[in-house]
Design an enzyme around this catalytic site. Sequence first.
Site, mmCIF file in Angstrom:
data_model
loop_
_atom_site.group_PDB
_atom_site.id
_atom_site.type_symbol
_atom_site.label_atom_id
_atom_site.label_comp_id
_atom_site.label_asym_id
_atom_site.label_seq_id
_atom_site.Cartn_x
_atom_site.Cartn_y
_atom_site.Cartn_z
ATOM 1 N N PHE A 142 65.117 -11.772 -6.835
ATOM 2 C CA PHE A 142 64.255 -10.247 -6.875
ATOM 3 C C PHE A 142 64.621 -9.844 -6.793
ATOM 4 C CE2 PHE A 142 60.553 -8.311 -7.925
ATOM 5 C CZ PHE A 142 59.812 -8.653 -9.529
ATOM 6 N N ASP A 219 60.465 -14.780 0.573
ATOM 7 C CA ASP A 219 59.714 -14.852 -0.518
ATOM 8 C C ASP A 219 58.966 -15.680 -0.957
ATOM 9 O OD1 ASP A 219 58.497 -13.572 -2.112
ATOM 10 O OD2 ASP A 219 60.010 -12.239 -2.201
ATOM 11 N N TYR A 244 49.262 -12.358 -6.452
ATOM 12 C CA TYR A 244 48.621 -12.976 -8.617
ATOM 13 C C TYR A 244 49.400 -13.488 -9.901
ATOM 14 C CZ TYR A 244 52.431 -8.952 -8.451
ATOM 15 O OH TYR A 244 53.976 -8.534 -7.924
ATOM 16 N N LYS A 245 50.360 -14.117 -9.085
ATOM 17 C CA LYS A 245 50.713 -15.504 -10.219
ATOM 18 C C LYS A 245 50.202 -16.346 -9.796
ATOM 19 C CE LYS A 245 55.337 -12.501 -9.062
ATOM 20 N NZ LYS A 245 56.748 -11.829 -8.237
ATOM 21 N N ARG A 394 60.820 -17.591 -20.025
ATOM 22 C CA ARG A 394 60.357 -17.953 -19.195
ATOM 23 C C ARG A 394 59.033 -18.675 -19.208
ATOM 24 N NH1 ARG A 394 59.663 -14.293 -13.918
ATOM 25 N NH2 ARG A 394 58.144 -13.654 -15.364
HETATM 26 C C1 LIG Z 1 56.295 -10.954 -8.193
HETATM 27 C C2 LIG Z 1 57.666 -10.919 -7.147
HETATM 28 C C3 LIG Z 1 57.901 -9.608 -6.039
HETATM 29 C C4 LIG Z 1 56.771 -8.230 -6.780
HETATM 30 O O1 LIG Z 1 56.028 -7.520 -5.860
HETATM 31 P P1 LIG Z 1 55.745 -6.159 -5.436
HETATM 32 O O2 LIG Z 1 56.216 -5.623 -4.830
HETATM 33 O O3 LIG Z 1 54.534 -6.958 -5.056
HETATM 34 O O4 LIG Z 1 55.327 -5.941 -6.910
HETATM 35 C C5 LIG Z 1 58.588 -9.372 -4.889
HETATM 36 N N1 LIG Z 1 59.412 -11.007 -4.916
HETATM 37 C C6 LIG Z 1 59.438 -11.626 -5.947
HETATM 38 C C7 LIG Z 1 60.088 -12.591 -5.622
HETATM 39 C C8 LIG Z 1 58.354 -12.002 -6.811
HETATM 40 O O5 LIG Z 1 58.484 -13.112 -7.738
#
Ligand SMILES: *Cc1c(COP(=O)(O)O)cnc(C)c1O
Length: 434
Positions: A142, A219, A244-245, A394
Amino acid sequence: MRLRRAFSTSVAKVIPIDSELRTRAEARDAADPLRRFREAFHHEPGGPVYLNGNSLGRMPLRAADVLARTQSEWSERLGRGWNEGWMDAPLRLGAKIAGLIGAEPDEVAIAESTSVNLYKLAHAALAIQAPRKKIVSDALNFPSDLYVLEGVARAFGGELEVVPSRDGIRIAPEDVEAAIDKETALLALTHTSFKTSALHDMNRLTAAAHAKGALALWDLSHSVGAVPTDLHGAKADLAVGCSYKYLNGGPGAPAFMFVRRELQEKLVQPIWGWLGHAEPFRFGLEYQPAEGIRRFVSGTPPVISMLAMEPGIDLIAEAGMAAIREKSIDLGSFLIELWEAWLEPLGVGLGSPRDASERGSHVSLTHPEGLAITLALKEANRAILDFRQPDCIRFGLAAVYNSFGDVFEAMKAIREVLETRSFEAFREKRVAVT
Ligand SMILES: *Cc1c(COP(=O)(O)O)cnc(C)c1O
Protein backbone atom coordinates in the site's frame (compact mmCIF):
# COMPACT_ATOMS: atom_id res chain seq x y z
CA MET A 1 -39.13 -28.40 -37.61
CA ARG A 2 -35.51 -27.76 -38.22
CA LEU A 3 -35.78 -24.03 -37.83
CA ARG A 4 -37.71 -24.31 -34.61
CA ARG A 5 -35.17 -26.70 -33.14
CA ALA A 6 -32.33 -24.41 -34.09
CA PHE A 7 -34.17 -21.46 -32.61
CA SER A 8 -34.97 -23.18 -29.34
CA THR A 9 -31.43 -24.48 -28.87
CA SER A 10 -29.93 -21.05 -29.38
CA VAL A 11 -32.23 -19.60 -26.71
CA ALA A 12 -31.63 -22.61 -24.51
CA LYS A 13 -27.90 -21.93 -24.77
CA VAL A 14 -28.03 -18.62 -22.90
CA ILE A 15 -30.87 -18.86 -20.41
CA PRO A 16 -30.26 -22.23 -18.77
CA ILE A 17 -26.61 -21.35 -18.19
CA ASP A 18 -27.50 -18.20 -16.25
CA SER A 19 -30.35 -19.85 -14.42
CA GLU A 20 -28.26 -22.90 -13.62
CA LEU A 21 -25.59 -20.65 -12.13
CA ARG A 22 -28.20 -18.71 -10.20
CA THR A 23 -29.69 -21.95 -8.85
CA ARG A 24 -26.23 -23.04 -7.79
CA ALA A 25 -25.66 -19.73 -6.01
CA GLU A 26 -28.96 -20.15 -4.18
CA ALA A 27 -28.12 -23.70 -3.17
CA ARG A 28 -24.71 -22.60 -1.86
CA ASP A 29 -26.36 -19.84 0.16
CA ALA A 30 -28.95 -22.22 1.59
CA ALA A 31 -26.17 -24.55 2.77
CA ASP A 32 -23.88 -21.78 4.06
CA PRO A 33 -22.93 -22.35 7.72
CA LEU A 34 -22.27 -18.60 8.14
CA ARG A 35 -25.64 -17.63 6.72
CA ARG A 36 -27.08 -16.28 9.97
CA PHE A 37 -24.30 -13.69 10.23
CA ARG A 38 -25.65 -11.79 7.22
CA GLU A 39 -28.61 -10.64 9.33
CA ALA A 40 -26.27 -9.23 11.98
CA PHE A 41 -25.37 -6.38 9.59
CA HIS A 42 -27.35 -3.45 8.30
CA HIS A 43 -28.64 -3.89 4.73
CA GLU A 44 -30.48 -1.14 2.91
CA PRO A 45 -33.68 -2.67 1.49
CA GLY A 46 -33.44 -2.78 -2.31
CA GLY A 47 -29.88 -1.44 -2.09
CA PRO A 48 -27.02 -2.41 -4.39
CA VAL A 49 -24.86 -5.48 -3.88
CA TYR A 50 -22.01 -4.46 -1.58
CA LEU A 51 -18.67 -6.03 -2.48
CA ASN A 52 -16.55 -3.33 -0.91
CA GLY A 53 -15.99 -4.71 2.58
CA ASN A 54 -12.24 -4.78 1.93
CA SER A 55 -12.42 -0.98 1.99
CA LEU A 56 -15.16 -0.26 4.53
CA GLY A 57 -17.09 -3.12 6.08
CA ARG A 58 -20.85 -3.07 6.55
CA MET A 59 -22.21 -1.78 9.84
CA PRO A 60 -23.01 -4.44 12.44
CA LEU A 61 -26.49 -3.77 13.85
CA ARG A 62 -25.07 -4.08 17.36
CA ALA A 63 -22.77 -1.12 16.62
CA ALA A 64 -25.83 1.13 16.59
CA ASP A 65 -26.64 -0.02 20.14
CA VAL A 66 -23.07 0.59 21.25
CA LEU A 67 -23.14 4.08 19.77
CA ALA A 68 -26.41 4.85 21.55
CA ARG A 69 -25.00 3.54 24.84
CA THR A 70 -21.81 5.52 24.37
CA GLN A 71 -23.81 8.64 23.69
CA SER A 72 -25.61 8.27 27.00
CA GLU A 73 -22.34 7.51 28.80
CA TRP A 74 -20.92 10.68 27.33
CA SER A 75 -23.91 12.79 28.29
CA GLU A 76 -24.49 11.27 31.73
CA ARG A 77 -21.17 9.93 32.98
CA LEU A 78 -18.89 12.55 31.46
CA GLY A 79 -15.42 12.44 33.01
CA ARG A 80 -16.36 9.49 35.22
CA GLY A 81 -16.49 7.43 32.00
CA TRP A 82 -12.70 7.23 31.88
CA ASN A 83 -12.66 4.92 34.88
CA GLU A 84 -15.77 3.08 33.75
CA GLY A 85 -14.31 1.40 30.69
CA TRP A 86 -13.14 4.10 28.31
CA MET A 87 -9.48 4.09 29.33
CA ASP A 88 -9.20 0.29 29.30
CA ALA A 89 -10.69 -0.08 25.82
CA PRO A 90 -7.41 0.08 23.81
CA LEU A 91 -5.94 -2.98 25.54
CA ARG A 92 -9.23 -4.80 26.15
CA LEU A 93 -10.14 -4.66 22.45
CA GLY A 94 -6.53 -5.28 21.48
CA ALA A 95 -6.74 -8.59 23.36
CA LYS A 96 -9.79 -9.53 21.30
CA ILE A 97 -8.00 -8.78 18.04
CA ALA A 98 -5.01 -10.79 19.29
CA GLY A 99 -7.24 -13.86 19.23
CA LEU A 100 -7.85 -13.36 15.51
CA ILE A 101 -4.22 -13.01 14.42
CA GLY A 102 -2.32 -15.62 16.45
CA ALA A 103 -1.04 -13.22 19.11
CA GLU A 104 -1.22 -13.25 22.93
CA PRO A 105 -3.76 -10.94 24.58
CA ASP A 106 -1.06 -8.68 26.03
CA GLU A 107 0.67 -8.14 22.71
CA VAL A 108 -1.88 -5.98 20.88
CA ALA A 109 -3.03 -2.40 21.48
CA ILE A 110 -5.43 -0.18 19.60
CA ALA A 111 -4.46 3.37 18.75
CA GLU A 112 -4.34 5.90 15.96
CA SER A 113 -4.31 4.90 12.29
CA THR A 114 -2.38 2.12 10.57
CA SER A 115 0.04 4.64 9.02
CA VAL A 116 0.90 6.17 12.41
CA ASN A 117 1.30 2.78 14.08
CA LEU A 118 3.54 1.66 11.24
CA TYR A 119 5.65 4.75 11.75
CA LYS A 120 5.96 4.09 15.48
CA LEU A 121 6.91 0.43 15.12
CA ALA A 122 9.26 0.88 12.15
CA HIS A 123 11.00 3.73 13.94
CA ALA A 124 11.34 1.68 17.13
CA ALA A 125 12.76 -1.22 15.08
CA LEU A 126 15.37 0.92 13.33
CA ALA A 127 16.41 2.47 16.61
CA ILE A 128 17.49 -0.90 18.06
CA GLN A 129 18.93 -2.23 14.81
CA ALA A 130 21.67 0.42 14.45
CA PRO A 131 24.00 0.55 12.59
CA ARG A 132 21.70 -1.26 10.15
CA LYS A 133 19.37 1.22 8.48
CA LYS A 134 17.86 -0.35 5.39
CA ILE A 135 14.18 -1.27 5.15
CA VAL A 136 12.96 -3.79 2.57
CA SER A 137 9.41 -3.74 1.22
CA ASP A 138 7.73 -4.40 -2.12
CA ALA A 139 6.07 -2.63 -5.05
CA LEU A 140 2.64 -4.12 -4.37
CA ASN A 141 2.54 -2.70 -0.86
CA PHE A 142 0.00 0.00 0.00
CA PRO A 143 1.59 3.33 -0.99
CA SER A 144 0.94 4.87 2.45
CA ASP A 145 3.09 2.11 3.93
CA LEU A 146 5.88 2.84 1.45
CA TYR A 147 5.73 6.58 2.20
CA VAL A 148 5.94 5.96 5.94
CA LEU A 149 8.74 3.42 5.57
CA GLU A 150 10.76 5.67 3.31
CA GLY A 151 10.33 8.55 5.76
CA VAL A 152 11.55 6.39 8.63
CA ALA A 153 14.51 4.98 6.68
CA ARG A 154 15.59 8.50 5.68
CA ALA A 155 15.25 9.79 9.24
CA PHE A 156 17.92 7.21 10.17
CA GLY A 157 20.07 8.09 7.16
CA GLY A 158 19.11 4.81 5.47
CA GLU A 159 16.99 3.83 2.51
CA LEU A 160 13.93 1.87 1.53
CA GLU A 161 14.47 -0.91 -0.99
CA VAL A 162 11.30 -1.77 -2.91
CA VAL A 163 11.26 -5.26 -4.42
CA PRO A 164 9.52 -5.15 -7.84
CA SER A 165 6.86 -7.54 -9.08
CA ARG A 166 7.70 -9.70 -12.10
CA ASP A 167 4.10 -10.23 -13.22
CA GLY A 168 2.28 -7.24 -11.69
CA ILE A 169 0.26 -9.63 -9.51
CA ARG A 170 2.69 -11.27 -7.09
CA ILE A 171 6.07 -10.66 -5.51
CA ALA A 172 8.39 -13.65 -5.89
CA PRO A 173 9.55 -14.73 -2.40
CA GLU A 174 13.05 -15.38 -3.70
CA ASP A 175 13.25 -11.74 -4.84
CA VAL A 176 12.39 -10.59 -1.31
CA GLU A 177 14.96 -12.99 0.13
CA ALA A 178 17.60 -11.66 -2.25
CA ALA A 179 16.93 -8.07 -1.14
CA ILE A 180 17.52 -8.82 2.57
CA ASP A 181 21.17 -8.43 3.49
CA LYS A 182 23.44 -7.56 6.40
CA GLU A 183 22.46 -3.89 6.15
CA THR A 184 18.76 -4.67 6.49
CA ALA A 185 17.21 -3.53 9.74
CA LEU A 186 13.61 -4.35 8.92
CA LEU A 187 11.51 -6.31 6.45
CA ALA A 188 8.10 -4.61 6.29
CA LEU A 189 5.46 -6.24 4.11
CA THR A 190 1.70 -6.27 3.75
CA HIS A 191 0.40 -9.83 4.05
CA THR A 192 -2.41 -9.46 1.48
CA SER A 193 -1.80 -6.98 -1.34
CA PHE A 194 -4.44 -4.22 -1.38
CA LYS A 195 -4.57 -4.22 -5.16
CA THR A 196 -4.01 -7.75 -6.43
CA SER A 197 -4.92 -9.73 -3.28
CA ALA A 198 -1.69 -11.74 -3.59
CA LEU A 199 -0.58 -13.29 -0.29
CA HIS A 200 2.93 -13.36 1.03
CA ASP A 201 4.28 -16.45 2.78
CA MET A 202 4.63 -14.99 6.26
CA ASN A 203 6.51 -17.95 7.72
CA ARG A 204 9.06 -18.16 4.95
CA LEU A 205 9.80 -14.44 4.69
CA THR A 206 9.92 -13.85 8.45
CA ALA A 207 12.46 -16.68 8.68
CA ALA A 208 14.43 -15.13 5.81
CA ALA A 209 14.54 -11.78 7.64
CA HIS A 210 15.64 -13.41 10.89
CA ALA A 211 18.33 -15.44 9.12
CA LYS A 212 19.97 -12.15 8.11
CA GLY A 213 19.42 -10.45 11.48
CA ALA A 214 16.52 -8.26 10.35
CA LEU A 215 13.21 -7.80 12.15
CA ALA A 216 9.93 -8.62 10.38
CA LEU A 217 6.88 -6.35 10.46
CA TRP A 218 3.58 -7.39 8.85
CA ASP A 219 0.70 -5.14 7.84
CA LEU A 220 -2.46 -7.22 8.25
CA SER A 221 -4.92 -4.57 6.99
CA HIS A 222 -6.35 -6.80 4.25
CA SER A 223 -5.95 -10.03 6.21
CA VAL A 224 -7.44 -9.47 9.66
CA GLY A 225 -10.98 -10.84 9.68
CA ALA A 226 -10.48 -12.41 6.25
CA VAL A 227 -7.33 -14.55 6.07
CA PRO A 228 -6.14 -16.49 9.13
CA THR A 229 -2.70 -15.45 10.30
CA ASP A 230 -0.55 -16.93 13.03
CA LEU A 231 1.91 -14.27 14.12
CA HIS A 232 3.44 -16.51 16.77
CA GLY A 233 3.62 -19.51 14.47
CA ALA A 234 5.51 -17.34 11.99
CA LYS A 235 7.67 -15.80 14.78
CA ALA A 236 6.71 -12.34 13.50
CA ASP A 237 8.14 -9.44 15.49
CA LEU A 238 5.74 -6.61 14.77
CA ALA A 239 2.41 -6.08 13.04
CA VAL A 240 -0.13 -3.37 12.34
CA GLY A 241 -3.54 -3.34 10.71
CA CYS A 242 -6.85 -1.66 10.08
CA SER A 243 -10.12 -2.31 11.83
CA TYR A 244 -12.56 -0.74 9.36
CA LYS A 245 -12.09 -3.24 6.51
CA TYR A 246 -13.00 -6.89 7.17
CA LEU A 247 -13.35 -6.21 10.91
CA ASN A 248 -16.29 -3.89 10.16
CA GLY A 249 -15.19 -1.35 12.78
CA GLY A 250 -16.68 1.71 11.06
CA PRO A 251 -15.31 4.70 9.13
CA GLY A 252 -12.14 6.00 10.73
CA ALA A 253 -12.07 3.33 13.44
CA PRO A 254 -8.60 3.25 15.00
CA ALA A 255 -5.98 0.69 14.02
CA PHE A 256 -4.08 -1.96 15.99
CA MET A 257 -0.46 -2.83 16.55
CA PHE A 258 1.26 -6.00 17.71
CA VAL A 259 4.66 -6.24 19.37
CA ARG A 260 6.01 -9.68 20.30
CA ARG A 261 6.29 -9.84 24.08
CA GLU A 262 10.06 -10.36 24.25
CA LEU A 263 10.58 -7.20 22.21
CA GLN A 264 8.24 -4.94 24.14
CA GLU A 265 10.71 -3.87 26.80
CA LYS A 266 13.52 -3.46 24.27
CA LEU A 267 11.70 -1.14 21.92
CA VAL A 268 11.10 2.54 22.48
CA GLN A 269 8.59 4.12 20.16
CA PRO A 270 9.16 7.69 19.00
CA ILE A 271 5.97 9.44 20.13
CA TRP A 272 6.49 9.80 23.84
CA GLY A 273 2.98 10.65 24.95
CA TRP A 274 1.56 10.63 28.44
CA LEU A 275 -0.64 7.56 27.91
CA GLY A 276 2.41 5.45 27.08
CA HIS A 277 4.05 6.64 30.31
CA ALA A 278 4.48 4.26 33.24
CA GLU A 279 2.42 6.58 35.46
CA PRO A 280 0.46 9.04 33.31
CA PHE A 281 -1.39 10.57 36.26
CA ARG A 282 1.74 11.32 38.26
CA PHE A 283 2.44 14.01 35.68
CA GLY A 284 6.18 13.68 36.25
CA LEU A 285 8.44 15.75 34.01
CA GLU A 286 10.56 12.80 32.84
CA TYR A 287 9.31 10.28 30.30
CA GLN A 288 9.30 6.75 31.66
CA PRO A 289 7.75 4.22 29.25
CA ALA A 290 5.07 1.91 30.60
CA GLU A 291 5.74 -1.80 30.80
CA GLY A 292 4.28 -3.99 28.12
CA ILE A 293 2.27 -3.08 25.06
CA ARG A 294 0.89 0.11 26.63
CA ARG A 295 4.18 1.91 25.97
CA PHE A 296 3.29 1.94 22.28
CA VAL A 297 0.20 4.08 22.91
CA SER A 298 0.69 7.85 22.76
CA GLY A 299 -2.40 9.93 23.47
CA THR A 300 -6.05 9.78 24.44
CA PRO A 301 -8.01 6.98 22.75
CA PRO A 302 -10.80 7.93 20.31
CA VAL A 303 -13.43 6.45 22.61
CA ILE A 304 -16.51 6.66 20.41
CA SER A 305 -15.05 5.05 17.32
CA MET A 306 -13.10 2.55 19.41
CA LEU A 307 -16.13 1.27 21.28
CA ALA A 308 -18.09 1.07 18.01
CA MET A 309 -15.48 -1.41 16.71
CA GLU A 310 -16.27 -4.06 19.26
CA PRO A 311 -19.38 -5.65 17.68
CA GLY A 312 -17.51 -6.10 14.40
CA ILE A 313 -14.60 -7.83 16.14
CA ASP A 314 -16.99 -10.03 18.14
CA LEU A 315 -18.91 -11.12 15.04
CA ILE A 316 -15.70 -12.17 13.29
CA ALA A 317 -14.63 -14.11 16.39
CA GLU A 318 -18.05 -15.80 16.62
CA ALA A 319 -17.97 -16.80 12.95
CA GLY A 320 -14.41 -18.13 13.35
CA MET A 321 -11.47 -17.48 11.06
CA ALA A 322 -11.40 -21.02 9.62
CA ALA A 323 -15.05 -20.89 8.51
CA ILE A 324 -14.55 -17.36 7.17
CA ARG A 325 -11.57 -18.43 5.10
CA GLU A 326 -13.34 -21.48 3.72
CA LYS A 327 -16.33 -19.46 2.55
CA SER A 328 -14.18 -16.63 1.23
CA ILE A 329 -12.28 -19.10 -0.97
CA ASP A 330 -15.55 -20.54 -2.26
CA LEU A 331 -16.93 -17.07 -3.05
CA GLY A 332 -13.71 -16.18 -4.87
CA SER A 333 -13.71 -19.40 -6.88
CA PHE A 334 -17.32 -18.83 -7.89
CA LEU A 335 -16.50 -15.27 -8.95
CA ILE A 336 -13.56 -16.47 -11.05
CA GLU A 337 -15.75 -19.10 -12.66
CA LEU A 338 -18.28 -16.41 -13.66
CA TRP A 339 -15.47 -14.17 -14.89
CA GLU A 340 -14.26 -16.93 -17.15
CA ALA A 341 -17.74 -17.69 -18.49
CA TRP A 342 -18.99 -14.15 -18.93
CA LEU A 343 -16.34 -11.47 -18.67
CA GLU A 344 -13.13 -12.87 -20.09
CA PRO A 345 -14.75 -13.02 -23.55
CA LEU A 346 -15.64 -9.32 -23.11
CA GLY A 347 -12.02 -8.28 -22.57
CA VAL A 348 -11.85 -8.35 -18.76
CA GLY A 349 -8.63 -9.71 -17.24
CA LEU A 350 -7.95 -11.45 -13.92
CA GLY A 351 -5.73 -9.22 -11.79
CA SER A 352 -5.38 -11.63 -8.85
CA PRO A 353 -3.73 -15.02 -8.42
CA ARG A 354 -6.04 -17.71 -9.71
CA ASP A 355 -4.94 -20.24 -7.10
CA ALA A 356 -6.98 -19.59 -3.94
CA SER A 357 -4.05 -20.49 -1.68
CA GLU A 358 -2.15 -17.49 -3.07
CA ARG A 359 -5.05 -15.06 -2.70
CA GLY A 360 -6.66 -13.04 0.10
CA SER A 361 -10.38 -12.31 0.29
CA HIS A 362 -10.83 -9.96 -2.63
CA VAL A 363 -10.55 -10.64 -6.33
CA SER A 364 -9.39 -7.99 -8.78
CA LEU A 365 -10.51 -7.89 -12.38
CA THR A 366 -8.83 -5.60 -14.86
CA HIS A 367 -10.27 -3.50 -17.68
CA PRO A 368 -8.98 -0.25 -19.22
CA GLU A 369 -12.39 1.34 -18.49
CA GLY A 370 -12.38 0.09 -14.89
CA LEU A 371 -13.24 3.42 -13.27
CA ALA A 372 -16.12 4.17 -15.66
CA ILE A 373 -17.44 0.63 -15.11
CA THR A 374 -17.46 0.93 -11.31
CA LEU A 375 -19.15 4.34 -11.56
CA ALA A 376 -21.82 2.97 -13.95
CA LEU A 377 -22.56 0.10 -11.53
CA LYS A 378 -22.86 2.51 -8.62
CA GLU A 379 -25.05 4.98 -10.53
CA ALA A 380 -27.41 2.19 -11.62
CA ASN A 381 -27.68 1.13 -7.95
CA ARG A 382 -26.52 -2.36 -8.95
CA ALA A 383 -23.21 -2.94 -7.16
CA ILE A 384 -20.68 -1.09 -5.02
CA LEU A 385 -17.15 -2.10 -5.98
CA ASP A 386 -14.05 0.02 -6.00
CA PHE A 387 -11.36 0.94 -8.42
CA ARG A 388 -7.60 1.14 -8.05
CA GLN A 389 -5.39 2.72 -10.69
CA PRO A 390 -4.68 2.01 -13.44
CA ASP A 391 -7.25 -0.65 -14.38
CA CYS A 392 -8.16 -2.66 -11.31
CA ILE A 393 -11.76 -3.32 -10.20
CA ARG A 394 -11.80 -4.86 -6.72
CA PHE A 395 -14.47 -7.29 -5.54
CA GLY A 396 -14.23 -7.48 -1.76
CA LEU A 397 -15.73 -10.72 -0.48
CA ALA A 398 -16.70 -10.49 3.18
CA ALA A 399 -17.69 -14.00 4.21
CA VAL A 400 -19.76 -12.86 7.19
CA TYR A 401 -22.28 -10.94 5.12
CA ASN A 402 -21.69 -11.61 1.42
CA SER A 403 -23.54 -14.41 -0.33
CA PHE A 404 -23.04 -16.40 -3.50
CA GLY A 405 -26.15 -14.55 -4.72
CA ASP A 406 -24.26 -11.25 -4.23
CA VAL A 407 -21.42 -12.53 -6.41
CA PHE A 408 -23.88 -13.69 -9.07
CA GLU A 409 -25.74 -10.36 -9.12
CA ALA A 410 -22.61 -8.21 -9.22
CA MET A 411 -21.07 -10.24 -12.03
CA LYS A 412 -24.31 -10.19 -14.00
CA ALA A 413 -24.50 -6.42 -13.54
CA ILE A 414 -20.96 -5.86 -14.76
CA ARG A 415 -21.62 -8.09 -17.77
CA GLU A 416 -24.64 -5.96 -18.66
CA VAL A 417 -22.68 -2.73 -18.26
CA LEU A 418 -20.08 -4.10 -20.68
CA GLU A 419 -22.61 -5.46 -23.16
CA THR A 420 -24.68 -2.28 -23.27
CA ARG A 421 -21.56 -0.09 -22.98
CA SER A 422 -23.41 2.03 -20.42
CA PHE A 423 -20.01 2.83 -18.84
CA GLU A 424 -19.21 5.15 -21.75
CA ALA A 425 -21.29 7.89 -20.14
CA PHE A 426 -18.94 7.84 -17.11
CA ARG A 427 -15.62 8.20 -18.89
CA GLU A 428 -15.15 11.86 -18.05
CA LYS A 429 -16.49 11.67 -14.52
CA ARG A 430 -14.05 12.45 -11.69
CA VAL A 431 -14.58 11.41 -8.08
CA ALA A 432 -12.46 12.14 -5.02
CA VAL A 433 -12.65 8.66 -3.43
CA THR A 434 -12.57 5.75 -5.85
C1 LIG B 1 -6.13 0.33 4.34
C2 LIG B 1 -4.66 0.25 4.58
C3 LIG B 1 -4.01 1.21 5.34
C4 LIG B 1 -4.77 2.39 5.90
O1 LIG B 1 -3.98 3.21 6.66
P1 LIG B 1 -4.62 4.33 7.60
O2 LIG B 1 -3.46 5.01 8.13
O3 LIG B 1 -5.41 3.61 8.65
O4 LIG B 1 -5.48 5.19 6.74
C5 LIG B 1 -2.65 1.08 5.57
N1 LIG B 1 -1.97 0.04 5.07
C6 LIG B 1 -2.58 -0.91 4.31
C7 LIG B 1 -1.78 -2.05 3.79
C8 LIG B 1 -3.93 -0.82 4.04
O5 LIG B 1 -4.53 -1.75 3.31
